[in-house]
Write a protein that holds these residues in place. Sequence first.
Motif, mmCIF file in Angstrom:
data_model
loop_
_atom_site.group_PDB
_atom_site.id
_atom_site.type_symbol
_atom_site.label_atom_id
_atom_site.label_comp_id
_atom_site.label_asym_id
_atom_site.label_seq_id
_atom_site.Cartn_x
_atom_site.Cartn_y
_atom_site.Cartn_z
ATOM 1 N N GLY A 89 0.797 -1.210 0.000
ATOM 2 C CA GLY A 89 0.000 0.000 0.000
ATOM 3 C C GLY A 89 0.834 1.266 0.000
ATOM 4 N N PRO A 90 0.160 2.426 -0.093
ATOM 5 C CA PRO A 90 0.840 3.711 -0.272
ATOM 6 C C PRO A 90 1.888 4.055 0.778
ATOM 7 C CG PRO A 90 -1.463 3.947 -0.802
ATOM 8 C CD PRO A 90 -1.298 2.557 -0.247
ATOM 9 N N ALA A 91 1.648 3.755 2.062
ATOM 10 C CA ALA A 91 2.642 4.083 3.080
ATOM 11 C C ALA A 91 3.955 3.349 2.801
ATOM 12 C CB ALA A 91 2.115 3.717 4.469
ATOM 13 N N TRP A 92 3.848 2.136 2.297
ATOM 14 C CA TRP A 92 5.031 1.340 1.968
ATOM 15 C C TRP A 92 5.635 1.823 0.660
ATOM 16 C CZ3 TRP A 92 8.091 -2.201 -0.507
ATOM 17 C CH2 TRP A 92 8.842 -3.068 0.292
ATOM 18 N N THR A 93 4.793 2.143 -0.307
ATOM 19 C CA THR A 93 5.258 2.615 -1.609
ATOM 20 C C THR A 93 6.081 3.887 -1.469
ATOM 21 O OG1 THR A 93 3.313 1.665 -2.692
ATOM 22 C CG2 THR A 93 4.506 3.360 -3.902
ATOM 23 N N GLN A 94 5.680 4.730 -0.535
ATOM 24 C CA GLN A 94 6.355 6.014 -0.345
ATOM 25 C C GLN A 94 7.854 5.848 -0.110
ATOM 26 O OE1 GLN A 94 5.582 8.285 3.331
ATOM 27 N NE2 GLN A 94 5.058 10.017 2.011
ATOM 28 N N ARG A 95 8.240 4.807 0.613
ATOM 29 C CA ARG A 95 9.662 4.559 0.868
ATOM 30 C C ARG A 95 10.416 4.385 -0.447
ATOM 31 N NH1 ARG A 95 6.737 1.607 4.617
ATOM 32 N NH2 ARG A 95 7.410 1.693 6.793
ATOM 33 N N LEU A 96 9.808 3.634 -1.359
ATOM 34 C CA LEU A 96 10.471 3.319 -2.620
ATOM 35 C C LEU A 96 10.501 4.525 -3.553
ATOM 36 C CD1 LEU A 96 9.012 -0.256 -3.250
ATOM 37 C CD2 LEU A 96 11.042 0.422 -1.950
ATOM 38 N N VAL A 97 9.481 5.376 -3.437
ATOM 39 C CA VAL A 97 9.475 6.603 -4.230
ATOM 40 C C VAL A 97 10.610 7.510 -3.771
ATOM 41 C CG1 VAL A 97 8.172 8.694 -4.769
ATOM 42 C CG2 VAL A 97 7.015 6.486 -4.732
ATOM 43 N N ILE A 98 10.743 7.657 -2.456
ATOM 44 C CA ILE A 98 11.808 8.503 -1.906
ATOM 45 C C ILE A 98 13.177 7.976 -2.303
ATOM 46 C CG2 ILE A 98 12.892 9.264 0.250
ATOM 47 C CD1 ILE A 98 10.068 9.297 1.479
ATOM 48 N N ALA A 99 13.311 6.643 -2.331
ATOM 49 C CA ALA A 99 14.595 6.017 -2.689
ATOM 50 C C ALA A 99 14.825 5.975 -4.201
ATOM 51 C CB ALA A 99 14.653 4.604 -2.122
ATOM 52 N N LYS A 100 13.841 6.478 -4.978
ATOM 53 C CA LYS A 100 13.935 6.535 -6.444
ATOM 54 C C LYS A 100 14.110 5.150 -7.066
ATOM 55 C CE LYS A 100 15.754 11.245 -6.406
ATOM 56 N NZ LYS A 100 16.841 12.162 -6.822
ATOM 57 N N ARG A 101 13.324 4.196 -6.556
ATOM 58 C CA ARG A 101 13.391 2.825 -7.068
ATOM 59 C C ARG A 101 12.234 2.472 -7.984
ATOM 60 N NH1 ARG A 101 18.604 1.844 -6.400
ATOM 61 N NH2 ARG A 101 19.276 2.332 -4.284
#
Length: 446
Positions: free
Chosen positions: A95-107
């Motif tokens: 879900g979005p809370a988890w996805t946010q980590r990967l967006v920040i890490a540019k993955r």
Amino acid sequence: MVASNITRRSVLAGGAAIVGLATVKASAAPRRVVWWYEGATAAQQAALDQFLVKPFNASQSEYELVVEFRGSGLPDQLLVALSAGSGPDIILTNGPAWTQRLVIAKRLLPLKDLASKFEWDKRIVPFMLGMGTYDGTLFALPKTSETQVLFYNDTLFKKNGWTPPTDRAAFEALADQMIKSGVQPLAAGNSGARYVNRHYVGASFSCCAGPDSVYAALTGKLPWNDPVFVESIQLLKSWWDKGYFGGQKYFALSGQQSFALMAIGKCGMAIQGSWAFQWVDETFKKTRQEMNWTPIPKLSGQAPYPVFPLGIGADLAINAASQVPEGAARAINALLDRKFILAMSEAWGGEWDSPLVSPPEPATNLDRMTALAVKLNYETTSALQNKTYGYAPWTFWPARTDDYMKGGIEEVWLGQITARQFCDKVDEVFQQDLKDGLVKTLPARA
């Protein structure tokens, strides 16, 4: 003796031709598109193979979709692989809370162009599509919309003459009666999945503090240590102390294991998500007892009824390092096909409720359990239209705040901190998230 016309030159030429043909053939081989999925039963894996993998691979020759079932360790495996610049082509997050980590890490790969090409922006409910957008850029699509309700053992209720509760007083009176009867009120457990803890926090916030208060807090207009939220956490603490969650057994059982106890009448109810329908085959169908659901009771005067805490159970994204982004996008597009969703919803309930603008019409000859799942999916969609939705932490809270709630509520239950101290910390972390620009802008409720 007849002289041979085969010369060394012709042999070499022939060999080169064969090599050339082999090269052409090899280049025509389909390119693998890999999707790591979490756990699934043999029947569920077979359904995904039948309705997705085989049709997709047969429909074209450029790509071969391969689904690898990774079990409960998927989140950690993804973090390790993506940090190393590898991993699957299709990314499944919690879900979005988890996805946010990967967006920040540019993955993750931005999806704007692909969304336009496949018309995802026209096919997916805008509210839900917006939850995969970060700083104006779309990175993820909602795989599953979900909600939380109160499941219960209908066979047990009818045997004892119990009525599904609609408010806090009725719920607590019933729970106390269950304890006297030797029945644990709530089927609950977090073994191997500590994130389950904040499911109860979110449900209490939405159904005790109320959706309007939660919205005000998520938009920075109300602090998380406001009395309405402290009361919500104190309520969960009182239920823990009364034994509604089963005490220390809570830490030894998984959600599915506790659900199985409800299927044999050892537990009476479960505050669970719509994903619980995927457990029915291994629980209620085996015990031949009946399950049913009702909205979570109205837990305070400031909360309306009914409220359906809304969430996105999983996001679909594309690995920024993928060598086959077009193939990954085609596979994701197949997941959003209405025929696929209908077939999978009947074969694997509670896991494939994609929030489409025009959802598929269900079959008319559904069995009772599938009909209950379809009804709940309808209520989830209607909640958006009727403004009867609440907010699930794994979808609407920023990652750091969500992470704190997972462990912090345990400290409340075990008497290590108070409900007020928990809410103070939630507010502290959230305000920092807000300052750092990590809190998503939400659509207005009215």
